[in-house]
Enzyme design. Sequence first.
Site, short mmCIF file in Angstrom:
data_model
loop_
_atom_site.label_atom_id
_atom_site.label_comp_id
_atom_site.label_asym_id
_atom_site.label_seq_id
_atom_site.Cartn_x
_atom_site.Cartn_y
_atom_site.Cartn_z
N CYS A 1 -3.81 24.55 56.87
CA CYS A 1 -2.94 23.81 55.96
C CYS A 1 -1.54 23.65 56.55
O CYS A 1 -1.37 22.88 57.49
CB CYS A 1 -2.92 24.44 54.57
SG CYS A 1 -2.29 23.29 53.30
N HIS B 1 -8.52 24.84 53.05
CA HIS B 1 -8.30 26.29 52.92
C HIS B 1 -9.63 27.06 52.89
O HIS B 1 -10.15 27.37 51.81
CB HIS B 1 -7.54 26.58 51.63
CG HIS B 1 -6.10 26.24 51.66
ND1 HIS B 1 -5.14 27.06 52.23
CD2 HIS B 1 -5.43 25.15 51.20
CE1 HIS B 1 -3.96 26.50 52.10
NE2 HIS B 1 -4.10 25.34 51.49
N GLU C 1 -9.91 30.06 53.32
CA GLU C 1 -9.61 31.38 52.76
C GLU C 1 -9.55 31.38 51.23
O GLU C 1 -9.45 32.45 50.62
CB GLU C 1 -8.29 31.92 53.34
CG GLU C 1 -7.01 31.36 52.73
CD GLU C 1 -6.61 29.97 53.23
OE1 GLU C 1 -5.43 29.61 53.04
OE2 GLU C 1 -7.46 29.25 53.79
#
Length: 226
Positions: A94, A172, A174
């Site tokens: 990002c 993302h 994560e």
Amino acid sequence: MLIGILQAGHAPAGLVPGDAGYSRLFQDLLAGHDFTFRTWNVVDMEFPDGPGDADGWLITGSRHGAYEDLPFIAPLEDLIRAIRENGRPLVGVCFGHQIIAQALGGMVEKYAGGWAVGRSDYNWQGSPLALNAWHQDQVTRLPDGATRLATSTFCENAALAYGDTIFTVQAHPEFDRDQLAALIETRGAAVEPDRLDRARALLDEPVDNDRLAAMIGRFFREGVAA
């Protein structure tokens, strides 16, 4: 293998259990890949001495824009260029994806089409892949030497490789369901309401975080970004 995590922003309250920060999410994502980790809070001007302080590097997301006039931006760009020159593997996610492109001669801008939030579909070198997104800024001009790995109808430059030493992704990997739900509640005010509604509706749909974790792990170990 020691991975240095360059934390470029602070997570909002409730996003990470125990308020451990974005670094914890990446450590969890890459668990089982035989890495150790050390975190530098570059957003607070905490920088390593140089590229040799870790075997590989990862730049996190941030609420800040890569183009903002903030104290940590210029030294982070200097570090990115030093890491590239040194040849250590570097991953950006990002904001990390954006600041690496900017540091190497690309351009980052706010996207006129608004925000990408929630589960998003990507064409990853001809294969479908779904990840959670949360961004308005995008890489709008590629630096010399960058190769596009993934694209979507909303984000043309969704993942990039720079030779065999840099691998970046706009989405993302994560973020799981809980992180997306927390972002909707804590940082959703700026997002178009219909896009928030769509993100809420897709919270329980599967995403391919494990596939991205495997790609990142392989990249750190072998220099293969695919």
